[in-house]
Motif scaffolding. Structure first.
Motif, PDB file in Angstrom:
ATOM      1  N   ALA A  75       5.310  50.461  34.173  1.00 54.43           N
ATOM      2  CA  ALA A  75       5.995  49.839  35.305  1.00 54.43           C
ATOM      3  C   ALA A  75       4.977  49.550  36.394  1.00 54.43           C
ATOM      4  O   ALA A  75       3.962  50.239  36.525  1.00 54.43           O
ATOM      5  N   ARG A  76       5.282  48.526  37.175  1.00 56.11           N
ATOM      6  CA  ARG A  76       4.399  48.140  38.270  1.00 56.11           C
ATOM      7  C   ARG A  76       5.253  47.740  39.471  1.00 56.11           C
ATOM      8  O   ARG A  76       6.220  46.998  39.339  1.00 56.11           O
ATOM      9  N   ARG A  77       4.896  48.273  40.621  1.00 53.92           N
ATOM     10  CA  ARG A  77       5.522  47.879  41.877  1.00 53.92           C
ATOM     11  C   ARG A  77       4.417  47.681  42.887  1.00 53.92           C
ATOM     12  O   ARG A  77       3.842  48.650  43.397  1.00 53.92           O
ATOM     13  N   GLY A  78       4.069  46.425  43.155  1.00 52.68           N
ATOM     14  CA  GLY A  78       2.953  46.153  44.049  1.00 52.68           C
ATOM     15  C   GLY A  78       1.684  46.760  43.487  1.00 52.68           C
ATOM     16  O   GLY A  78       1.355  46.582  42.315  1.00 52.68           O
ATOM     17  N   PRO A  79       0.946  47.516  44.296  1.00 49.98           N
ATOM     18  CA  PRO A  79      -0.303  48.105  43.806  1.00 49.98           C
ATOM     19  C   PRO A  79      -0.097  49.338  42.936  1.00 49.98           C
ATOM     20  O   PRO A  79      -1.046  49.817  42.308  1.00 49.98           O
ATOM     21  N   LEU A  89       0.236  60.546  27.971  1.00 49.54           N
ATOM     22  CA  LEU A  89       0.874  60.881  29.241  1.00 49.54           C
ATOM     23  C   LEU A  89       1.312  59.611  29.959  1.00 49.54           C
ATOM     24  O   LEU A  89       0.631  58.577  29.891  1.00 49.54           O
ATOM     25  N   THR A  90       2.449  59.669  30.641  1.00 48.60           N
ATOM     26  CA  THR A  90       2.911  58.572  31.484  1.00 48.60           C
ATOM     27  C   THR A  90       2.725  59.003  32.924  1.00 48.60           C
ATOM     28  O   THR A  90       3.402  59.923  33.390  1.00 48.60           O
ATOM     29  N   MET A  91       1.786  58.356  33.619  1.00 47.02           N
ATOM     30  CA  MET A  91       1.381  58.823  34.939  1.00 47.02           C
ATOM     31  C   MET A  91       1.018  57.648  35.831  1.00 47.02           C
ATOM     32  O   MET A  91       0.652  56.567  35.344  1.00 47.02           O
ATOM     33  N   ALA A  92       1.096  57.869  37.120  1.00 47.31           N
ATOM     34  CA  ALA A  92       0.594  56.878  38.067  1.00 47.31           C
ATOM     35  C   ALA A  92      -0.921  56.824  37.959  1.00 47.31           C
ATOM     36  O   ALA A  92      -1.598  57.865  37.898  1.00 47.31           O
ATOM     37  N   ALA A  93      -1.458  55.612  37.896  1.00 45.13           N
ATOM     38  CA  ALA A  93      -2.906  55.381  37.909  1.00 45.13           C
ATOM     39  C   ALA A  93      -3.641  56.115  36.798  1.00 45.13           C
ATOM     40  O   ALA A  93      -4.832  56.437  36.938  1.00 45.13           O
ATOM     41  N   ALA A  94      -2.953  56.395  35.684  1.00 44.19           N
ATOM     42  CA  ALA A  94      -3.587  57.001  34.509  1.00 44.19           C
ATOM     43  C   ALA A  94      -4.248  58.336  34.800  1.00 44.19           C
ATOM     44  O   ALA A  94      -5.137  58.769  34.080  1.00 44.19           O
ATOM     45  N   GLY A  95      -3.804  59.010  35.865  1.00 41.83           N
ATOM     46  CA  GLY A  95      -4.398  60.295  36.205  1.00 41.83           C
ATOM     47  C   GLY A  95      -5.764  60.204  36.840  1.00 41.83           C
ATOM     48  O   GLY A  95      -6.418  61.230  37.068  1.00 41.83           O
ATOM     49  N   VAL A  96      -6.216  58.991  37.146  1.00 43.48           N
ATOM     50  CA  VAL A  96      -7.526  58.812  37.797  1.00 43.48           C
ATOM     51  C   VAL A  96      -7.389  59.209  39.263  1.00 43.48           C
ATOM     52  O   VAL A  96      -6.473  58.761  39.953  1.00 43.48           O
ATOM     53  N   ALA A 238      12.468  49.023  34.784  1.00 41.48           N
ATOM     54  CA  ALA A 238      13.602  48.104  34.689  1.00 41.48           C
ATOM     55  C   ALA A 238      13.152  46.647  34.630  1.00 41.48           C
ATOM     56  O   ALA A 238      13.592  45.880  33.768  1.00 41.48           O
ATOM     57  N   ARG A 239      12.264  46.252  35.530  1.00 41.67           N
ATOM     58  CA  ARG A 239      11.805  44.854  35.529  1.00 41.67           C
ATOM     59  C   ARG A 239      10.981  44.563  34.287  1.00 41.67           C
ATOM     60  O   ARG A 239      11.117  43.499  33.654  1.00 41.67           O
ATOM     61  N   GLU A 240      10.100  45.492  33.957  1.00 44.16           N
ATOM     62  CA  GLU A 240       9.198  45.272  32.831  1.00 44.16           C
ATOM     63  C   GLU A 240       9.960  45.160  31.516  1.00 44.16           C
ATOM     64  O   GLU A 240       9.570  44.392  30.629  1.00 44.16           O
TER      65      GLU A 240
END
Length: 326
Positions: A75-79, A89-96, A238-240
Motif C-alpha cells: 500500500a502507498r499513501r503519499g510518501p 515481513l509487511t512493514m513501513a519502509a521495509a524496516g529501513v 484498498a486502493r492498490e
C-alpha cells in the motif's frame, strides 16, 4: 515447568551501559557483563544493534535502500509505503531505519534474523553456560490500529506461539483459533523497558521459562509467524487492490489468495453488475458481459472468457467465468 510463571509474575530488565556498536563487534561480549542471566530467561535484542554488528549499515538515501529491500508494495499513501520485504515481513519502509545512526546512513534489517538469533543463543550458551531463548525485535505498525509496537523478527530457542486450539476454558468452552503470538508479546514487553531513546537495545524477560526450549532445539523461528503470500486477507491496500485487479498482471495473483467459491464470485458479480450470473459448464458461471468482469474474476482467482470465445454461450453478450485449472 508448565504454564505461565507461578502467580503470573513477569519481570523485564533493560540495562544501561551498552556502548555504540559497529560492524564486526562482539555483541555477546558487550552484553553479557550487563545482564545476569538465568536458565529460562529470554534475551531480547533490537534488530538495529544486531544489524550494526553484522555490518548492515550503509551510506546513502533511505528511498534507495527501501527499494532494494522491497519485494512488492502492499500500500502507498503519499510518501508512506507499506511493503513486503524479502523476509516476508509487511512493514513501513521495509524496516529501513535512519534513526540512531550517523547522518547520511541507514540501517537495514539483518539478512536472516532467525539465524542471527540462533548465533547469539549458541554463543551465550558457550560463554555463560545458560540456556536462554533469544528474540530479535523491530518496530512495526498494525492494520486498524494507531501507533507502533515491537515484534519478533527473529527468534531462537523459543516457542514463538502457544496453540490453545482444542483446549477447554473454565466454562467448558472449547477454544478453536486462539494462538497467542508470545514472541511478539515478549518483544512488546521488552520495548516498554528499553524505550526508544534510552540507548538500551537489550532486555531480559524472566518468568516464562515454560516457553524456552532445550539447548539443542532452536525452535521454528519467528519466520513461522509470517503468513504466506496469499494467506493474509489484506494482501494489498484498498486502493492498490482495485488497481491491481484492473491491471490483471498474473504476477499479482498470489496476494489475492486462494480462488473464491462460485457462490462468492456470483455474489460479487451480482453486486457490481446488478445481474447475478447463472451456472455454467465445468463448475463455471455465465455472466452478462460487463467491463468489470475481468477485474472481478481476477480478484477472486478465476478466469474470464469474453463473449465470442470458444467457451462462450450462443448468446454473444455472455461471458464465461471459470475456476483455474489444476
Amino acid at each position: 515447568m508448565s504454564g505461565a510463571a507461578a502467580g503470573g509474575a513477569l519481570s523485564v530488565v533493560a540495562p544501561d551501559g551498552v556502548p555504540e556498536v559497529g560492524a564486526g563487534d562482539d555483541l555477546v561480549g558487550l552484553l553479557l557483563p550487563l545482564v545476569a542471566l538465568q536458565d529460562g530467561d529470554v534475551l531480547v535484542v533490537t534488530s538495529k544493534v544486531v544489524s550494526k554488528a553484522e555490518g548492515r549499515v550503509r551510506v546513502g538515501g533511505r528511498e534507495e535502500a527501501v527499494a532494494e529491500e522491497t519485494v512488492r508494495v502492499v500500500a502507498r499513501r503519499g510518501p508512506t509505503r507499506i511493503v513486503r520485504t524479502r523476509h516476508g515481513l509487511t512493514m513501513a519502509a521495509a524496516g529501513v531505519d535512519a534513526s540512531n545512526v550517523a547522518r547520511g546512513s541507514v540501517v537495514l534489517l539483518p539478512l536472516d534474523p532467525d539465524r542471527s538469533a540462533r548465533g547469539l543463543r549458541e554463543e551465550v550458551r558457550r560463554r555463560s553456560g545458560r540456556n536462554v531463548a533469544v528474540v530479535v525485535t523491530d518496530t512495526a505498525g498494525r492494520a486498524w490500529r494507531e501507533g507502533q509496537t515491537d515484534i519478533a523478527v527473529g527468534a531462537a530457542g523459543l516457542r514463538v506461539a502457544e496453540d490453545y486450539a482444542g483446549r477447554v476454558d473454565a466454562h467448558g468452552n472449547e477454544l478453536a483459533v486462539t494462538l497467542p503470538a508470545v514472541a511478539d508479546e515478549i518483544a512488546g514487553a521488552a520495548e516498554l523497558a528499553q524505550g526508544k531513546l534510552g540507548a538500551r537495545p537489550v532486555a531480559v524477560v524472566r518468568g516464562r521459562a515454560d516457553l524456552v526450549l532445550p539447548p539443542d532445539d532452536h525452535g521454528p523461528g519467528a519466520r513461522t509467524l509470517v503468513r504466506p503470500e496469499g494467506g493474509d486477507l489484506f494482501g494489498f491496500g484498498a486502493r492498490e487492490a482495485v488497481v491491481r485487479a484492473l491491471a490483471g498482471d498474473p504476477a499479482d495473483r498470489a496476494p489475492f489468495g486462494a480462488p473464491a467459491t462460485a457462490e462468492e464470485l456470483a455474489d460479487a458479480v451480482g453486486l457490481v453488475t446488478g445481474r447475478r450470473p447463472r451456472p455454467g459448464p465445468d463448475g463455471g458461471l455465465r455472466a452478462p458481459a460487463h467491463p468489470a468482469l475481468a477485474a472481478l474474476a481476477f480478484a477472486h482467482g478465476w478466469l474470464v472468457e469474453p463473449p465470442g470465445s470458444p467457451l462462450g454461450d450462443d448468446r454473444a453478450a455472455e461471458a464465461h467465468l471459470r475456476p483455474p485449472g489444476p
